[in-house]
Design a protein around this motif. Structure first.
Motif, PDB file in Angstrom:
ATOM      1  N   ILE A  51       0.860  -1.178   0.000  1.00  0.00           N
ATOM      2  CA  ILE A  51       0.000   0.000   0.000  1.00  0.00           C
ATOM      3  C   ILE A  51       0.896   1.227   0.000  1.00  0.00           C
ATOM      4  O   ILE A  51       1.784   1.359   0.846  1.00  0.00           O
ATOM      5  CB  ILE A  51      -0.919   0.036   1.231  1.00  0.00           C
ATOM      6  N   ALA A  52       0.665   2.110  -0.943  1.00  0.00           N
ATOM      7  CA  ALA A  52       1.365   3.392  -0.989  1.00  0.00           C
ATOM      8  C   ALA A  52       0.439   4.447  -0.410  1.00  0.00           C
ATOM      9  O   ALA A  52      -0.644   4.692  -0.949  1.00  0.00           O
ATOM     10  CB  ALA A  52       1.758   3.745  -2.419  1.00  0.00           C
ATOM     11  N   ALA A  53       0.864   5.054   0.698  1.00  0.00           N
ATOM     12  CA  ALA A  53       0.045   6.065   1.365  1.00  0.00           C
ATOM     13  C   ALA A  53       0.245   7.407   0.665  1.00  0.00           C
ATOM     14  O   ALA A  53       1.092   8.211   1.051  1.00  0.00           O
ATOM     15  CB  ALA A  53       0.410   6.150   2.846  1.00  0.00           C
ATOM     16  N   VAL A  54      -0.548   7.649  -0.385  1.00  0.00           N
ATOM     17  CA  VAL A  54      -0.415   8.851  -1.211  1.00  0.00           C
ATOM     18  C   VAL A  54      -1.299   9.933  -0.598  1.00  0.00           C
ATOM     19  O   VAL A  54      -2.366  10.268  -1.128  1.00  0.00           O
ATOM     20  CB  VAL A  54      -0.802   8.552  -2.674  1.00  0.00           C
ATOM     21  N   GLN A  55      -0.849  10.486   0.536  1.00  0.00           N
ATOM     22  CA  GLN A  55      -1.713  11.320   1.367  1.00  0.00           C
ATOM     23  C   GLN A  55      -0.950  12.471   2.002  1.00  0.00           C
ATOM     24  O   GLN A  55       0.284  12.443   2.082  1.00  0.00           O
ATOM     25  CB  GLN A  55      -2.310  10.470   2.505  1.00  0.00           C
ATOM     26  N   ASN A  56      -1.716  13.445   2.505  1.00  0.00           N
ATOM     27  CA  ASN A  56      -1.155  14.430   3.415  1.00  0.00           C
ATOM     28  C   ASN A  56      -0.938  13.768   4.772  1.00  0.00           C
ATOM     29  O   ASN A  56      -1.430  12.679   5.040  1.00  0.00           O
ATOM     30  CB  ASN A  56      -2.111  15.616   3.575  1.00  0.00           C
ATOM     31  N   GLY A  57      -0.228  14.464   5.648  1.00  0.00           N
ATOM     32  CA  GLY A  57      -0.057  13.955   7.002  1.00  0.00           C
ATOM     33  C   GLY A  57       0.986  12.853   7.076  1.00  0.00           C
ATOM     34  O   GLY A  57       1.486  12.344   6.074  1.00  0.00           O
ATOM     35  N   MET A  58       1.286  12.466   8.309  1.00  0.00           N
ATOM     36  CA  MET A  58       2.316  11.461   8.566  1.00  0.00           C
ATOM     37  C   MET A  58       1.669  10.084   8.710  1.00  0.00           C
ATOM     38  O   MET A  58       1.618   9.494   9.788  1.00  0.00           O
ATOM     39  CB  MET A  58       3.105  11.853   9.817  1.00  0.00           C
ATOM     40  N   THR A  59       1.160   9.554   7.591  1.00  0.00           N
ATOM     41  CA  THR A  59       0.350   8.335   7.643  1.00  0.00           C
ATOM     42  C   THR A  59       1.123   7.051   7.356  1.00  0.00           C
ATOM     43  O   THR A  59       0.544   5.969   7.441  1.00  0.00           O
ATOM     44  CB  THR A  59      -0.799   8.442   6.633  1.00  0.00           C
ATOM     45  N   THR A  60       2.384   7.146   7.020  1.00  0.00           N
ATOM     46  CA  THR A  60       3.134   5.944   6.652  1.00  0.00           C
ATOM     47  C   THR A  60       3.130   4.912   7.769  1.00  0.00           C
ATOM     48  O   THR A  60       2.868   3.722   7.536  1.00  0.00           O
ATOM     49  CB  THR A  60       4.583   6.307   6.280  1.00  0.00           C
ATOM     50  N   ASP A  61       3.396   5.345   8.984  1.00  0.00           N
ATOM     51  CA  ASP A  61       3.426   4.409  10.109  1.00  0.00           C
ATOM     52  C   ASP A  61       2.046   3.856  10.428  1.00  0.00           C
ATOM     53  O   ASP A  61       1.914   2.715  10.892  1.00  0.00           O
ATOM     54  CB  ASP A  61       4.016   5.088  11.349  1.00  0.00           C
TER      55      ASP A  61
END
Length: 334
Positions: free
Chosen positions: A104-114
Motif C-alpha cells: 500500500i502506498a500512502a499517497v496522502q497528506n499527514g504522517m500516515t506511513t506508520d
C-alpha cells in the motif's frame, strides 16, 4: 515486473486524477470510492478530468466500498488516496485483498506511513508525498488545476515495492525517489501547515489569500514552527527544489512557499481543507497543524501560530466561525 494489479482506494479529486493517468498509460486500475453518486456517475458516463491542457475522458473499473468484499483477486499495489484521518480503517479494509508481496502506498497528506504500516506491516508499506491541485464538486467530473507535468510525488526508494510505486506514479507527475521518506513527508507537512488551513480559514483561493495584508507573515511563521519541531527529521528539498537551493536559502519556509506558489498554485484553486468545509465535512486540520502542535508539546517548543490555526479550524467545523477574511484577526492571536 509484469503489469501490476492496481487499486486506487479513495477516488476523489486526486485519486480519480491519478487513476485517469494510469488508464491513459495503458494500466487498468480499479477505483474504489465511498461517495456512491461518484461511483455511479463513473459507471454511467465515465470519468471526465478537466485540465489546462484539455479534457481527458476514461471509463475506469469502479467499486463502492461495500463491494470490496466481492473481490477475489489480490492487488499488487494499492494507492491509498483517502483523507489522512481515514488511513487506518481504509488500510484495514483493503488488507485482506493485498497480495502477500504487495504494498500500500500512502499517497496522502499527514504522517500516515506508520499508520498504514501498523495495519499491513512495514514491508508492505510505501511512504509517499503528493502535490496535485484538483477539485471535484460534481460526481464523475474532476477539475485538475495542473497537468501531470506540473504535479509532483516523492516515493520511498528503500521500500521493497518503492520502485514499482514510483514507476506507476510517474504516469501522473514528476517522481523523486528518496531514501528518507519520513523527512520528505515532514517537509511537506511544513508546507501544508503554512497553506492548507490558513488560506482556507479566509475562505479564499490560495492565490488571493496570501495577498491579504498580514496573511503571508502568518503562513510563513506557521511553517517555521513546523520546522522548529521537526525533531529527527532532516531538511530536504521537495517540489523539485535542489539541495543547493535549500542550503543557500536564508529561509527554507519562504523558499518552499514561493516554489509552491510558482509551480503548483493557480488562480481560483482552493485547498482541500476549504473544499471539505464547503461540503460540511471534517478537515485534516488535526493531521496537519495539529501534528505540529502535538510535536511542539512533546518537545517543549511553543507553537502559538499553529495553536491559533487549529483553534480557528475547530471553530469553523463547529459552525461558530465562517471561513472569511474576518478570520484573519483570529489567526493573528497566535
Amino acid at each position: 515486473m509484469s503489469t501490476p494489479s492496481i487499486a486506487v482506494l479513495g477516488a476523489g479529486a486526486n485519486g480519480a486524477s491519478i487513476g485517469a493517468d494510469l488508464i491513459d498509460a495503458g494500466l487498468d486500475p480499479v477505483l474504489i470510492e465511498q461517495w456512491p453518486a461518484h461511483v455511479e456517475a463513473m459507471r454511467r458516463d465515465g470519468l471526465r478530468v478537466e485540465m489546462p491542457s484539455g479534457t481527458r475522458r476514461v471509463r475506469p473499473r469502479t467499486l463502492h466500498l461495500c463491494e470490496v468484499a466481492t473481490l477475489r483477486e489480490p492487488f499488487d499495489l494499492v494507492l491509498l488516496v483517502t483523507k489522512a484521518y481515514d488511513a487506518r480503517w481504509a488500510a484495514a479494509l483493503i488488507e485482506p485483498y493485498l497480495a502477500v508481496d504487495g504494498a500500500i502506498a500512502a499517497v496522502q497528506n499527514g504522517m500516515t506511513t506508520d499508520v498504514v504500516a501498523d495495519v499491513v506491516g512495514a514491508h508492505r508499506t510505501v511512504g509517499t508525498v503528493i502535490e496535485i491541485s484538483s477539485t471535484m464538486t460534481e460526481p464523475g467530473v474532476v477539475h485538475r488545476h495542473v497537468d501531470p507535468e506540473r504535479s509532483w510525488f516523492a516515493v520511498d526508494a528503500t521500500a521493497p515495492r518503492g520502485r514499482d510505486v514510483a514507476d506507476v506514479l510517474s504516469h501522473s507527475g514528476e517522481v523523486a525517489r528518496v531514501d528518507d521518506i519520513a523527512s520528505a513527508k515532514w517537509m511537506k507537512l511544513v508546507s501544508n501547515a503554512s497553506v492548507l488551513v490558513p488560506t482556507a480559514a479566509l475562505g479564499l483561493p490560495m492565490v488571493y489569500a496570501i495577498e491579504v495584508a498580514g496573511m503571508r507573515e502568518i503562513m510563513v511563521e506557521a511553517g517555521r514552527e513546523a520546522l522548529r519541531v521537526a525533531g529527527e527529521h532532516r531538511v530536504l528539498p521537495i517540489f523539485g527544489l535542489t539541495p543547493a537551493s535549500i542550503e543557500s536559502s536564508p529561509d527554507v519556509v519562504e523558499t518552499m512557499l514561493d516554489a509552491l506558489y510558482a509551480r503548483f498554485t493557480v488562480p481560483g484553486a482552493t485547498t482541500t481543507v476549504l473544499q471539505d468545509w464547503r461540503k460540511g465535512r471534517h478537515s485534516e486540520v488535526d493531521d496537519i497543524n495539529g501534528t505540529v502542535v502535538a510535536a511542539g508539546r512533546r518537545l517543549g517548543i511553543p507553537t502559538p501560530v499553529n495553536d491559533a490555526i487549529v483553534e480557528v479550524g475547530h471553530a469553523i467545523e463547529r459552525g461558530e466561525v465562517e471561513p472569511s477574511p474576518a478570520a484573519l484577526r483570529l489567526l493573528q492571536r497566535g
